[in-house]
Enzyme design. Structure first.
Site, PDB file in Angstrom:
ATOM      1  N   ARG A  82      -1.960   2.797 -12.581  1.00  0.00           N
ATOM      2  CA  ARG A  82      -1.445   2.136 -11.284  1.00  0.00           C
ATOM      3  C   ARG A  82      -0.539   1.055 -12.146  1.00  0.00           C
ATOM      4  O   ARG A  82      -1.006   0.125 -12.711  1.00  0.00           O
ATOM      5  CB  ARG A  82      -2.529   1.439 -10.679  1.00  0.00           C
ATOM      6  CG  ARG A  82      -2.163   0.459  -9.809  1.00  0.00           C
ATOM      7  CD  ARG A  82      -3.115  -0.125  -8.556  1.00  0.00           C
ATOM      8  NE  ARG A  82      -2.524  -1.212  -7.640  1.00  0.00           N
ATOM      9  CZ  ARG A  82      -3.234  -1.389  -6.679  1.00  0.00           C
ATOM     10  NH1 ARG A  82      -3.843  -0.577  -6.202  1.00  0.00           N
ATOM     11  NH2 ARG A  82      -2.547  -2.414  -5.886  1.00  0.00           N
ATOM     12  N   ARG A  91       4.306   0.738  -6.239  1.00  0.00           N
ATOM     13  CA  ARG A  91       3.070   0.804  -7.006  1.00  0.00           C
ATOM     14  C   ARG A  91       3.090   2.417  -7.162  1.00  0.00           C
ATOM     15  O   ARG A  91       3.321   3.085  -6.324  1.00  0.00           O
ATOM     16  CB  ARG A  91       1.667   0.260  -6.384  1.00  0.00           C
ATOM     17  CG  ARG A  91       1.737   0.771  -4.682  1.00  0.00           C
ATOM     18  CD  ARG A  91       0.573  -0.195  -3.848  1.00  0.00           C
ATOM     19  NE  ARG A  91       1.316  -1.315  -3.851  1.00  0.00           N
ATOM     20  CZ  ARG A  91       0.773  -2.224  -3.263  1.00  0.00           C
ATOM     21  NH1 ARG A  91      -0.561  -2.292  -2.919  1.00  0.00           N
ATOM     22  NH2 ARG A  91       1.182  -3.404  -3.183  1.00  0.00           N
ATOM     23  N   ASP A  94      -2.069   3.509  -4.441  1.00  0.00           N
ATOM     24  CA  ASP A  94      -2.785   2.367  -3.940  1.00  0.00           C
ATOM     25  C   ASP A  94      -3.913   3.285  -3.164  1.00  0.00           C
ATOM     26  O   ASP A  94      -3.444   4.086  -1.993  1.00  0.00           O
ATOM     27  CB  ASP A  94      -2.053   1.452  -2.973  1.00  0.00           C
ATOM     28  CG  ASP A  94      -2.646   0.269  -2.536  1.00  0.00           C
ATOM     29  OD1 ASP A  94      -3.767   0.005  -3.093  1.00  0.00           O
ATOM     30  OD2 ASP A  94      -2.277  -0.076  -1.230  1.00  0.00           O
ATOM     31  N   ASP A  96      -7.020   2.393  -0.770  1.00  0.00           N
ATOM     32  CA  ASP A  96      -7.906   1.210   0.134  1.00  0.00           C
ATOM     33  C   ASP A  96      -8.934   1.970   0.818  1.00  0.00           C
ATOM     34  O   ASP A  96      -8.725   2.864   1.622  1.00  0.00           O
ATOM     35  CB  ASP A  96      -6.681   0.724   1.174  1.00  0.00           C
ATOM     36  CG  ASP A  96      -5.723  -0.265   0.272  1.00  0.00           C
ATOM     37  OD1 ASP A  96      -6.110  -0.794  -0.734  1.00  0.00           O
ATOM     38  OD2 ASP A  96      -4.650  -0.146   0.666  1.00  0.00           O
TER      39      ASP A  96
END
Length: 160
Positions: A82, A91, A94, A96
């Site tokens: 990352r 990025r 990611d 989440d």
């Protein structure tokens, strides 16, 4: 517990980044009945001097605690090298945690439901692929929340 996660990338072959993360999730013995939305392209949130993103949502059942699940997601991000150069910047990956059952979690490391998910078409549209009738914390079903958002910038990339 049934969990939903958001996946996003805009660096280093973003579709391949999502595919690799999905395969890692699929192989993890602590996650069961993995389902993945379509993958969509979207404009970046925040600084516009970066490539467009690809986004998806995955759902699964797990016995992992919320923090153990967060640790797993961060481990996958690190395994995929990352890169996060700035807040809301580009990025490689990611991941989440969006929803963990119907739980509300407010910890220094983790806030669930995810703080901005209700206003982000690139989260709600793929979530709608998986669970249009899921009731959100604001009282709306996912399909109702989707109707309140402008998703005109989203581009279908592929089915997972």
């Amino acid at each position: 517990m049934h969990a939903y996660i958001g996946l996003g990338s805009n660096l280093d072959n973003p579709v391949a980044q999502l595919d690799r993360a999905i395969e890692t999730l699929r192989q993890h013995d602590g996650l069961h009945h993995l389902r993945v939305s379509a993958i969509y392209g979207s404009k970046p949130v925040g600084p516009q001097d970066q490539p467009d993103y690809v986004n998806a949502v995955a759902s699964f059942n797990t016995l992992l605690s919320p923090l153990d699940l967060l640790d797993l997601l961060q481990h996958i991000e690190q395994d995929q090298r990352r890169v996060r150069e700035r807040h809301w910047g580009p990025r490689t990956l990611d991941l989440d945690l969006l929803l963990y059952g119907q739980e509300t979690i407010n910890l220094p490391r983790l806030v669930v439901p995810h703080s901005f998910m209700l206003e982000r078409g690139f989260v709600i549209k793929p979530l709608n692929d998986l669970a249009p009738d899921l009731l959100l914390a604001n009282g709306n079903k996912v399909c109702e929340q989707l109707q309140q958002l402008d998703t005109s910038d989203l581009v279908f990339i592929k089915e997972e």
